[in-house]
Design a protein around this motif. Structure first.
Motif, short mmCIF file in Angstrom:
data_model
loop_
_atom_site.label_atom_id
_atom_site.label_comp_id
_atom_site.label_asym_id
_atom_site.label_seq_id
_atom_site.Cartn_x
_atom_site.Cartn_y
_atom_site.Cartn_z
N LEU A 199 2.36 3.53 -0.36
CA LEU A 199 2.86 4.72 -1.01
C LEU A 199 2.00 5.91 -0.58
CD1 LEU A 199 3.90 2.27 -2.74
CD2 LEU A 199 3.96 3.87 -4.68
N VAL A 207 6.76 -3.51 -3.13
CA VAL A 207 6.26 -2.84 -1.93
C VAL A 207 6.35 -3.82 -0.76
CG1 VAL A 207 4.34 -1.60 -0.87
CG2 VAL A 207 4.66 -1.51 -3.35
N TRP A 253 9.23 2.57 1.22
CA TRP A 253 8.19 1.54 1.09
C TRP A 253 8.66 0.34 0.29
CZ3 TRP A 253 7.77 1.34 -4.12
CH2 TRP A 253 7.92 2.53 -4.84
N SER A 256 -1.00 0.16 -1.58
CA SER A 256 -0.49 -0.38 -0.33
C SER A 256 -0.44 -1.90 -0.41
CB SER A 256 -1.37 0.05 0.86
OG SER A 256 -2.67 -0.49 0.76
N ASN A 257 0.38 -2.47 0.48
CA ASN A 257 0.54 -3.92 0.54
C ASN A 257 0.00 -4.40 1.88
OD1 ASN A 257 1.32 -6.58 0.64
ND2 ASN A 257 3.51 -6.21 0.38
#
Length: 482
Positions: A402, A396, A377, A449-450
């Motif tokens: 993740l 990220v 990631w 998260s992105n």
């Protein structure tokens, strides 16, 4: 067995061996990110350069990669970066040297491409001059392999190097392809010089061209334990996303032996093609120095350096600015957590230093991991740590997340430095942007998260009684780590 649909092709099938854990380029190369994945000679890693050499679809079929399970995401990421066509990534659960690795690749290639598959076996960590001479050698070797010869690429020795094995060629067959008379283990300097003076000896490059079926037949006859382990490893294999996980039980029983010992030193089919292109195995820091462009003083530098009255030296840094004054024949390699200094002419001794560090509890980690760790990631860099706290910088990639996880012994604070973060804590989703932060209490189930279009960067502050990476329970993971 994970092979998929049979693909008919008259092209050569590349087999790239990418599972090694080289230590002689420490502290840059470590077990978690060995030299094949480092950009030592330019902007691309040695593994990526190997992929580029087999990128001509008129000559080559998609590549088969054999690597360690720990490197699966590095392999996938770096292959994607150069747009490489991959036929399969075979994951070794345990390291067992080149004999069984090539046997497994040969069996896989026959299933994937047919019984007539010709394999070009390539180490992923060598520096190779890709030119017309190289392409000519590949073509001649392929022709010889089609006639049943097991061809190794021999390099005309430029000096009495003691870091390579040597091949003694016999009489000429079909121009530049010659039968092998015998192999010589890494010699001392006197014997290396004698072989050069006698002529007919060549460096053993570790590159091969062979018919998959012929190689497996020779395995059955000369190394039956290796042949059995290869067959069973594939029969026990499972598919994991785009990877093929080889059978652990079968691999553990495979002999830990090189293809030279197991096959080439015993077979009557061994041949050598004398290659006229530039080559180095980059097996030591002095090998890198020999192949790189030098300044007027004979120095090679990488990164932020300043040299004064220095000659015939190698200075490499990926972190601090390194200044060297009034020395010659030295090697200085600086990373953000370790510095190696020694005589360039004694660079082959780095491996002994690594063994010494590995044998001591407080330094063993320096041979295994970098402060910067790479993950599928993105990755993280350790900034500072102390009693009951640790600070990391995380990055990220866009669209990545993740695993959904929790920790038993630590709480975390996340401060967004750049980009947009989507954070899930016990089922509650929060979107954070630059200069915003969030607290993750001990034991909470969380995920990062992105969702954005740029890299997400954040500072993570961990506090707790135990801060090891193994304090993690994963519930969901898009990379198959649950």
């Amino acid at each position: 067995m994970g092979g998929g649909t049979l693909v008919k092709t008259d092209r050569i099938v590349p087999v790239i061996l990418a599972g090694g854990q080289g230590t002689r380029l420490w502290p840059m190369s470590r077990a978690a990110r060995p030299k094949q994945f480092l950009a030592l000679t330019g902007s691309q890693s040695l593994f990526q350069l190997a992929l580029q050499r087999v990128a001509d679809h008129a000559v080559y079929a998609p590549a088969i990669i054999v690597t360690n399970s720990e490197y699966r995401f590095i392999v996938a990421e770096q292959a994607t970066e150069v747009g490489a066509a991959i036929a399969g990534v075979l994951l070794e659960p345990v390291a067992r040297n080149t004999a069984v690795a090539i046997a497994i690749a040969a069996a896989y290639a026959m299933e994937k491409f047919g019984a007539a598959a010709i394999l070009h076996v390539l180490p992923s960590d060598h520096d190779v001059e890709f030119n017309a001479e190289y392409q000519f050698a590949v073509q001649r070797a392929a022709i010889a392999a089609e006639t049943g010869q097991l061809v190794t690429f021999g390099i005309a020795p430029r000096n009495p190097d003691t870091g390579f094995g040597y091949i003694k060629a016999a009489s000429t067959i079909d121009g530049s392809v010659q039968p092998v008379e015998h192999f010589v283990e890494k010699p001392d300097r006197a014997n290396a010089q004698r072989m050069i003076d006698d002529g007919g000896y060549f460096w053993n490059s570790g590159m091969f061209m062979l018919a998959a079926a012929t190689f497996l037949d020779e395995c059955e006859a000369l190394a039956p334990d290796t042949a059995v382990a290869a067959r069973q490893s594939i029969l026990q294999s499972t598919t994991d996303f785009d990877f093929v996980r080889l059978g652990a039980e079968a691999m553990s029983k495979a002999p830990n032996i090189s293809v030279d010992y197991a096959i080439f030193e015993k077979t009557t089919r061994a041949a050598v093609i004398v290659a006229a292109f530039g080559w180095s195995d980059l097996g030591s820091w002095d090998a890198l120095w020999k192949t790189a462009p030098k300044d007027d003083g004979g120095n090679v530098t990488r990164g932020a350096t300043r040299l004064n009255n220095v000659s015939k030296s190698l200075v490499v840094t990926d972190h601090a600015h390194v200044a060297v004054d009034g020395l010659d024949d030295i090697v200085v390699i600086a990373t953000n957590d370790a510095v190696y200094v020694g005589r360039l002419s004694d660079a082959q001794q780095v491996g002994a230093m690594v063994m010494s560090l590995r044998g001591t509890t407080d330094t063993a980690h320096l041979t295994q991991i970098h402060k910067t760790a790479y993950r599928p990631w993105g990755g993280y860099t350790s900034v500072v740590s102390g009693e009951r706290f640790q600070v990391k910088r995380l990055s990220v990639k866009p669209g990545k997340k993740l695993s959904l996880q929790k920790h038993h012994h630590r709480a975390e604070h996340w401060i967004i430095v750049r980009g947009t973060a989507e954070v899930t804590v016990d089922g509650v989703v929060t979107v954070l942007t630059e200069n915003q932060s969030i607290y993750l209490p001990l034991g909470c189930t969380h995920r990062l998260s992105n969702p954005g279009k740029i890299v997400l960067e954040l500072i993570e502050v961990q506090t707790g009684s135990y801060l090891g990476e193994d304090d993690i329970i994963r519930f969901e993971d898009e990379f198959g780590r649950v």
